[in-house]
Design a protein around this motif. Structure first.
Motif, PDB file in Angstrom:
ATOM      1  N   VAL A 162      -6.914   6.682  -0.231  1.00 50.04           N
ATOM      2  CA  VAL A 162      -6.792   6.882  -1.566  1.00 50.04           C
ATOM      3  C   VAL A 162      -5.354   7.569  -1.117  1.00 50.04           C
ATOM      4  O   VAL A 162      -5.293   8.915  -0.272  1.00 50.04           O
ATOM      5  N   GLY A 163      -4.382   8.121  -2.433  1.00 54.40           N
ATOM      6  CA  GLY A 163      -3.666   8.914  -2.190  1.00 54.40           C
ATOM      7  C   GLY A 163      -2.587   7.967  -1.669  1.00 54.40           C
ATOM      8  O   GLY A 163      -1.409   8.849  -1.124  1.00 54.40           O
ATOM      9  N   SER A 164      -2.781   6.649  -0.375  1.00 60.10           N
ATOM     10  CA  SER A 164      -1.415   6.230   0.520  1.00 60.10           C
ATOM     11  C   SER A 164      -0.515   5.553  -0.827  1.00 60.10           C
ATOM     12  O   SER A 164      -0.922   4.926  -1.665  1.00 60.10           O
ATOM     13  N   PRO A 165       0.602   4.915  -0.368  1.00 60.19           N
ATOM     14  CA  PRO A 165       1.331   4.228  -0.913  1.00 60.19           C
ATOM     15  C   PRO A 165       0.652   2.401  -0.765  1.00 60.19           C
ATOM     16  O   PRO A 165       0.248   2.518  -0.082  1.00 60.19           O
ATOM     17  N   LEU A 166       1.495   1.746  -2.017  1.00 59.02           N
ATOM     18  CA  LEU A 166       1.264  -0.196  -2.178  1.00 59.02           C
ATOM     19  C   LEU A 166       2.007  -0.271  -2.032  1.00 59.02           C
ATOM     20  O   LEU A 166       3.482  -0.252  -3.635  1.00 59.02           O
ATOM     21  N   SER A 167       2.016  -1.325  -1.534  1.00 56.06           N
ATOM     22  CA  SER A 167       3.459  -2.065  -1.681  1.00 56.06           C
ATOM     23  C   SER A 167       2.905  -3.731  -1.622  1.00 56.06           C
ATOM     24  O   SER A 167       2.545  -4.040  -0.836  1.00 56.06           O
ATOM     25  N   LEU A 168       2.921  -4.499  -2.732  1.00 54.07           N
ATOM     26  CA  LEU A 168       2.349  -6.014  -2.346  1.00 54.07           C
ATOM     27  C   LEU A 168       3.213  -6.839  -3.395  1.00 54.07           C
ATOM     28  O   LEU A 168       3.946  -6.454  -3.959  1.00 54.07           O
ATOM     29  N   GLU A 169       3.124  -8.103  -2.307  1.00 52.13           N
ATOM     30  CA  GLU A 169       4.624  -8.989  -2.729  1.00 52.13           C
ATOM     31  C   GLU A 169       4.157 -10.403  -2.963  1.00 52.13           C
ATOM     32  O   GLU A 169       3.341 -10.814  -1.921  1.00 52.13           O
ATOM     33  N   CYS A 170       4.595 -11.154  -3.804  1.00 53.21           N
ATOM     34  CA  CYS A 170       4.591 -12.062  -4.911  1.00 53.21           C
ATOM     35  C   CYS A 170       5.653 -12.771  -4.744  1.00 53.21           C
ATOM     36  O   CYS A 170       7.125 -11.767  -5.086  1.00 53.21           O
ATOM     37  N   GLN A 177      11.228 -12.974  -6.355  1.00 56.84           N
ATOM     38  CA  GLN A 177       9.938 -12.441  -5.642  1.00 56.84           C
ATOM     39  C   GLN A 177       9.558 -11.190  -6.444  1.00 56.84           C
ATOM     40  O   GLN A 177      10.465 -10.383  -7.734  1.00 56.84           O
ATOM     41  N   PHE A 178       8.508 -10.423  -6.773  1.00 53.65           N
ATOM     42  CA  PHE A 178       7.866 -10.109  -7.730  1.00 53.65           C
ATOM     43  C   PHE A 178       6.479  -8.879  -6.708  1.00 53.65           C
ATOM     44  O   PHE A 178       6.211  -9.397  -5.756  1.00 53.65           O
ATOM     45  N   ILE A 179       6.837  -7.753  -7.323  1.00 53.17           N
ATOM     46  CA  ILE A 179       6.108  -6.535  -6.026  1.00 53.17           C
ATOM     47  C   ILE A 179       5.381  -5.257  -7.094  1.00 53.17           C
ATOM     48  O   ILE A 179       6.076  -4.898  -7.716  1.00 53.17           O
ATOM     49  N   LEU A 180       4.350  -5.659  -6.341  1.00 48.70           N
ATOM     50  CA  LEU A 180       3.828  -4.582  -6.913  1.00 48.70           C
ATOM     51  C   LEU A 180       3.852  -3.132  -6.889  1.00 48.70           C
ATOM     52  O   LEU A 180       3.181  -3.788  -5.558  1.00 48.70           O
ATOM     53  N   SER A 181       4.472  -1.923  -7.192  1.00 47.38           N
ATOM     54  CA  SER A 181       4.004  -0.550  -5.653  1.00 47.38           C
ATOM     55  C   SER A 181       2.975   0.165  -6.559  1.00 47.38           C
ATOM     56  O   SER A 181       2.923   0.083  -8.011  1.00 47.38           O
ATOM     57  N   SER A 182       2.568   1.284  -6.076  1.00 44.76           N
ATOM     58  CA  SER A 182       2.487   2.559  -6.441  1.00 44.76           C
ATOM     59  C   SER A 182       2.553   3.673  -5.555  1.00 44.76           C
ATOM     60  O   SER A 182       2.620   3.450  -4.122  1.00 44.76           O
ATOM     61  N   LYS A 183       2.984   4.341  -5.592  1.00 46.62           N
ATOM     62  CA  LYS A 183       3.596   5.962  -4.444  1.00 46.62           C
ATOM     63  C   LYS A 183       1.490   6.681  -4.249  1.00 46.62           C
ATOM     64  O   LYS A 183       1.753   6.885  -2.829  1.00 46.62           O
ATOM     65  N   LYS A 184       1.055   6.184  -5.053  1.00 43.34           N
ATOM     66  CA  LYS A 184      -0.130   7.180  -4.774  1.00 43.34           C
ATOM     67  C   LYS A 184      -1.792   6.640  -4.967  1.00 43.34           C
ATOM     68  O   LYS A 184      -2.257   6.516  -6.577  1.00 43.34           O
ATOM     69  N   LEU A 185      -2.918   5.645  -4.642  1.00 39.78           N
ATOM     70  CA  LEU A 185      -3.672   5.077  -4.737  1.00 39.78           C
ATOM     71  C   LEU A 185      -4.725   5.775  -5.212  1.00 39.78           C
ATOM     72  O   LEU A 185      -4.842   6.814  -4.399  1.00 39.78           O
ATOM     73  N   LEU A 186      -5.411   4.843  -6.706  1.00 34.21           N
ATOM     74  CA  LEU A 186      -6.488   5.753  -6.666  1.00 34.21           C
ATOM     75  C   LEU A 186      -7.797   4.807  -6.162  1.00 34.21           C
ATOM     76  O   LEU A 186      -7.546   3.827  -6.411  1.00 34.21           O
TER      77      LEU A 186
END
Lengths: 113, 114
Positions: A15-23, A73-82
């Motif tokens: 929890v609280g970490s960043p996220l980056s998923l790539e397509c 290219q499509f990227i899904l991100s989050s600054k702070k995961l819940l």
């Protein structure tokens, strides 16, 4: 033929970490691109879609953002995961001609602890 | 905003039987209705789709029937096999003036017993 790739296949994040998923999509140009989330229970929730580079439409207000830096290219991100961000994330593409037949990638299983 | 109602939520069929899954939609920009098949841990795969001006589409053991006046369409799986056990999703084009989006049903978990 067209292929769609997603990575990573699985991800465990605190929890609280960043996220980056790539397509990424191969074998086509100027596709429509989509991010879906599938929580336990099977339903497909559309999160974002894009009809071109830099063009992002958000479907659901949330803790996530999307970007399309390149045509395929499509990227899904989050600054702070819940915790509630846990789920199965699916990318899909569709050609602009025809009936919007969408083709899905293999998905990324995200677990937020 | 499009809504798609899919039923049943789950279905158990004996090998060799017929599996029937139904979907109802509210509005659609055009008559295109795809069905997707999803195995556990995999992305959904396009199984079969019906396009405008056609009331039925058959591919092997899989048939889509479309009733435009009732705004309903259904998937029939003939001679169901254990390998057909999966979750099935129907979808309909978004009615909001754009053909960019599909609205999906909530899925049907099909179990075919040997």
């Amino acid at each position: 033929s067209q292929t769609i790739h997603q990575w990573p296949a699985t991800l465990v994040q605190p929890v609280g970490s960043p996220l980056s998923l790539e397509c990424t999509v191969e074998g086509t140009s100027n596709p429509n691109l989509y991010w879906y989330r599938q929580a336990a229970g099977r339903g497909l929730q559309l999160l974002f879609y894009s009809v071109g580079i830099g063009q992002i439409s958000s479907e659901v207000p949330q803790n996530l953002s999307a970007s399309r830096p390149q045509d395929r290219q499509f990227i899904l991100s989050s600054k702070k995961l819940l915790l509630s961000d846990s789920g199965f994330y699916l990318c899909a593409w569709a050609g602009k001609r025809g009936y919007n037949e969408q083709f899905f990638g293999p998905g990324t299983r995200l677990t937020v602890l | 905003q499009q809504q798609v109602k899919q039923s049943p939520q789950s279905l158990i069929v004996q090998k060799g039987g017929i599996s029937i899954i139904n979907c109802a939609y509210e509005n659609t920009a055009f008559d295109y209705f795809p069905w997707y098949q999803q195995f556990p841990g995999k992305g959904p795969a396009l199984l079969i789709a019906i396009r405008p001006d056609v009331s039925e589409k058959k591919e092997g053991r899989f048939t889509i029937s479309f009733n435009k006046s009732a705004k309903q369409f259904s998937l029939h799986i003939m001679d169901s096999q254990p390998g057909d056990s999966a979750t099935y999703f129907c979808a309909a084009p978004n009615s909001g003036g754009s053909n960019y989006k599909l609205t999906f049903g909530k899925g049907t978990l099909l179990t075919v017993n040997p």
